[in-house]
Design a protein around this motif. Sequence first.
Motif, PDB file in Angstrom:
ATOM      1  N   ASP A  13       0.810  -1.213   0.000  1.00 12.10           N
ATOM      2  CA  ASP A  13       0.000   0.000   0.000  1.00 12.10           C
ATOM      3  C   ASP A  13       0.846   1.267   0.000  1.00 12.10           C
ATOM      4  O   ASP A  13       0.335   2.353  -0.229  1.00 12.10           O
ATOM      5  CB  ASP A  13      -0.931   0.021   1.218  1.00 12.10           C
ATOM      6  N   VAL A  14       2.130   1.141   0.281  1.00 12.70           N
ATOM      7  CA  VAL A  14       3.025   2.301   0.306  1.00 12.70           C
ATOM      8  C   VAL A  14       3.565   2.503  -1.105  1.00 12.70           C
ATOM      9  O   VAL A  14       4.310   1.671  -1.616  1.00 12.70           O
ATOM     10  CB  VAL A  14       4.168   2.115   1.320  1.00 12.70           C
ATOM     11  N   THR A  15       3.155   3.624  -1.715  1.00  9.32           N
ATOM     12  CA  THR A  15       3.541   3.885  -3.092  1.00  9.32           C
ATOM     13  C   THR A  15       4.007   5.326  -3.267  1.00  9.32           C
ATOM     14  O   THR A  15       3.615   6.221  -2.517  1.00  9.32           O
ATOM     15  CB  THR A  15       2.372   3.642  -4.066  1.00  9.32           C
ATOM     16  N   LEU A  16       4.817   5.506  -4.281  1.00 11.65           N
ATOM     17  CA  LEU A  16       5.220   6.825  -4.733  1.00 11.65           C
ATOM     18  C   LEU A  16       4.769   6.934  -6.179  1.00 11.65           C
ATOM     19  O   LEU A  16       5.218   6.168  -7.031  1.00 11.65           O
ATOM     20  CB  LEU A  16       6.743   7.001  -4.631  1.00 11.65           C
ATOM     21  N   THR A  17       3.851   7.862  -6.439  1.00 10.55           N
ATOM     22  CA  THR A  17       3.374   8.089  -7.800  1.00 10.55           C
ATOM     23  C   THR A  17       4.125   9.287  -8.365  1.00 10.55           C
ATOM     24  O   THR A  17       4.120  10.367  -7.768  1.00 10.55           O
ATOM     25  CB  THR A  17       1.860   8.346  -7.819  1.00 10.55           C
ATOM     26  N   ALA A  18       4.782   9.071  -9.504  1.00 12.78           N
ATOM     27  CA  ALA A  18       5.590  10.110 -10.146  1.00 12.78           C
ATOM     28  C   ALA A  18       4.843  10.670 -11.350  1.00 12.78           C
ATOM     29  O   ALA A  18       4.357   9.912 -12.193  1.00 12.78           O
ATOM     30  CB  ALA A  18       6.927   9.527 -10.586  1.00 12.78           C
ATOM     31  N   TYR A  19       4.738  11.985 -11.408  1.00 13.57           N
ATOM     32  CA  TYR A  19       4.153  12.707 -12.545  1.00 13.57           C
ATOM     33  C   TYR A  19       5.303  13.483 -13.192  1.00 13.57           C
ATOM     34  O   TYR A  19       5.758  14.494 -12.649  1.00 13.57           O
ATOM     35  CB  TYR A  19       3.076  13.678 -12.070  1.00 13.57           C
ATOM     36  N   ILE A  20       5.759  13.002 -14.339  1.00 12.17           N
ATOM     37  CA  ILE A  20       6.976  13.532 -14.947  1.00 12.17           C
ATOM     38  C   ILE A  20       6.656  14.206 -16.285  1.00 12.17           C
ATOM     39  O   ILE A  20       6.080  13.595 -17.183  1.00 12.17           O
ATOM     40  CB  ILE A  20       8.005  12.395 -15.185  1.00 12.17           C
ATOM     41  N   GLN A  21       7.080  15.466 -16.378  1.00 10.35           N
ATOM     42  CA  GLN A  21       7.012  16.188 -17.642  1.00 10.35           C
ATOM     43  C   GLN A  21       8.315  15.919 -18.373  1.00 10.35           C
ATOM     44  O   GLN A  21       9.387  16.248 -17.881  1.00 10.35           O
ATOM     45  CB  GLN A  21       6.836  17.687 -17.394  1.00 10.35           C
ATOM     46  N   GLU A  22       8.218  15.303 -19.529  1.00 10.81           N
ATOM     47  CA  GLU A  22       9.407  14.967 -20.305  1.00 10.81           C
ATOM     48  C   GLU A  22      10.006  16.233 -20.912  1.00 10.81           C
ATOM     49  O   GLU A  22       9.286  17.184 -21.217  1.00 10.81           O
ATOM     50  CB  GLU A  22       9.027  13.983 -21.429  1.00 10.81           C
ATOM     51  N   PRO A  23      11.339  16.252 -21.089  1.00 10.06           N
ATOM     52  CA  PRO A  23      11.958  17.399 -21.759  1.00 10.06           C
ATOM     53  C   PRO A  23      11.393  17.576 -23.169  1.00 10.06           C
ATOM     54  O   PRO A  23      10.996  16.610 -23.817  1.00 10.06           O
ATOM     55  CB  PRO A  23      13.437  17.018 -21.811  1.00 10.06           C
ATOM     56  N   SER A  24      11.361  18.803 -23.619  1.00 11.50           N
ATOM     57  CA  SER A  24      10.800  19.122 -24.929  1.00 11.50           C
ATOM     58  C   SER A  24      11.838  19.854 -25.768  1.00 11.50           C
ATOM     59  O   SER A  24      12.545  20.737 -25.264  1.00 11.50           O
ATOM     60  CB  SER A  24       9.562  20.005 -24.754  1.00 11.50           C
ATOM     61  N   GLU A  25      11.909  19.520 -27.048  1.00 12.95           N
ATOM     62  CA  GLU A  25      12.792  20.244 -27.966  1.00 12.95           C
ATOM     63  C   GLU A  25      12.375  21.706 -28.084  1.00 12.95           C
ATOM     64  O   GLU A  25      13.184  22.568 -28.397  1.00 12.95           O
ATOM     65  CB  GLU A  25      12.781  19.577 -29.333  1.00 12.95           C
ATOM     66  N   GLN A  26      11.097  21.989 -27.815  1.00 16.31           N
ATOM     67  CA  GLN A  26      10.608  23.361 -27.904  1.00 16.31           C
ATOM     68  C   GLN A  26      11.019  24.196 -26.690  1.00 16.31           C
ATOM     69  O   GLN A  26      10.873  25.417 -26.708  1.00 16.31           O
ATOM     70  CB  GLN A  26       9.087  23.361 -28.045  1.00 16.31           C
ATOM     71  N   LEU A  27      11.501  23.539 -25.649  1.00 13.85           N
ATOM     72  CA  LEU A  27      11.990  24.230 -24.451  1.00 13.85           C
ATOM     73  C   LEU A  27      13.435  23.788 -24.194  1.00 13.85           C
ATOM     74  O   LEU A  27      13.722  23.101 -23.216  1.00 13.85           O
ATOM     75  CB  LEU A  27      11.108  23.893 -23.245  1.00 13.85           C
TER      76      LEU A  27
END
Length: 172
Positions: A13-27
């Motif tokens: 029940d112990v979890t780490l949920t990761a929300y990752i914005q991937e790098p962008s060529e536009q940035l």
Amino acid sequence: MKIDVFKLGKNNDVTLTAYIQEPSEQLPLVKTRPAMLVLPGGGYTFCSDREAEVIALAYMNKGFNAFILNYSLGQNSKYPQPLIDGENAIKLIRERHEEFHINPEWIAAIGFSAGGHLLAMLATSGKHRPNAIVLGYPCFMEENSHNLVYPVPVVDDLTPEAFIFHTYLDKR
């Protein structure tokens, strides 16, 4: 956006949920982002949805990559297990900083109510600590911690900078 869930420790029940914005060529100048670890409240009996994903997404909107820790609850939350969960979360985020596209020295954390208490313990006594913290109505004051059987956090020289807010109406 990439979302991953990591199991921490023996308790599934112990979890780490990761929300990752991937790098962008536009940035091209944005190679890494700061990280925000979210610790929802719930009196160590549940993790409140209203203090979890909605908070993580708000920080993502401001440029962070975000993580939600669902720490040990109920009978599994005997001290120091939630603190160990928090330490494991910070350690995992730092160890995988390249995969998460974050700067390992820019890890902030926000905790609410019991999650604020856990974050205060993590920031004052953890082996692995965030670099800055935000405590939302944390349960470590004597008058609102009557049901907690955990140590009261004590600030030391390694405690990161903190912003603390409360929503209780002042009687004065």
